[in-house]
Design a protein around this motif. Structure first.
Motif, PDB file in Angstrom:
ATOM      1  N   THR A  74       0.981  -1.127   0.027  1.00  0.00           N
ATOM      2  CA  THR A  74       0.022   0.054  -0.084  1.00  0.00           C
ATOM      3  C   THR A  74       0.693   1.053   0.092  1.00  0.00           C
ATOM      4  O   THR A  74       2.266   1.180   0.018  1.00  0.00           O
ATOM      5  N   ALA A 116       0.844   3.184   2.306  1.00  0.00           N
ATOM      6  CA  ALA A 116       1.428   3.837   3.594  1.00  0.00           C
ATOM      7  C   ALA A 116       2.510   2.504   4.032  1.00  0.00           C
ATOM      8  O   ALA A 116       2.710   2.595   5.036  1.00  0.00           O
ATOM      9  N   GLY A 117       2.725   1.667   3.150  1.00  0.00           N
ATOM     10  CA  GLY A 117       3.836   0.630   3.497  1.00  0.00           C
ATOM     11  C   GLY A 117       3.084  -0.786   3.505  1.00  0.00           C
ATOM     12  O   GLY A 117       1.921  -0.847   2.903  1.00  0.00           O
ATOM     13  N   ALA A 158       3.201   1.858  -3.726  1.00  0.00           N
ATOM     14  CA  ALA A 158       3.264   3.485  -2.919  1.00  0.00           C
ATOM     15  C   ALA A 158       3.068   4.434  -3.959  1.00  0.00           C
ATOM     16  O   ALA A 158       2.491   5.485  -3.855  1.00  0.00           O
TER      17      ALA A 158
END
Length: 96
Positions: free
Chosen positions: A33, A35-36, A72
């Motif tokens: 994602t 967010a990592g 990402a």
């Protein structure tokens, strides 16, 4: 336009759309994602295995690193063109 041409155009459009939207959604569903890497996901398991295999780190350019980059930042223009072309060709061929 004949019916077969319209079918090929619709198939090409559908094929391109499926790949252009489906691949990023699939990558996100694995846990890569913006967010990592999501905890407990398939991506987390892949990252753990890659880190163990590489002595504690994930190698640049590895499958895990590339998938996280796509998760990402999204697909590059070249990747979008390639996926769109492959999807369009496949869709047009399958529509016949």
């Amino acid at each position: 336009m004949g019916v077969s041409v319209i079918g090929a155009v619709l198939g090409a459009t559908l094929g391109a759309g499926v790949l252009l939207f489906g691949v990023p959604l699939g990558i996100a569903a694995l846990g890569f994602t913006g967010a990592g890497i999501a905890a407990g996901s398939i991506a987390a398991k892949m990252m753990s295995a890659a880190a163990i295999a590489n002595g504690g780190g994930v190698a640049a350019g590895s499958t895990v690193a590339v998938l996280q980059s796509v998760g990402a930042a999204g697909l590059s223009l070249g990747a979008k063109v390639g996926l769109g072309s492959a999807g369009a060709i496949s869709g047009a061929l399958l529509s016949k």
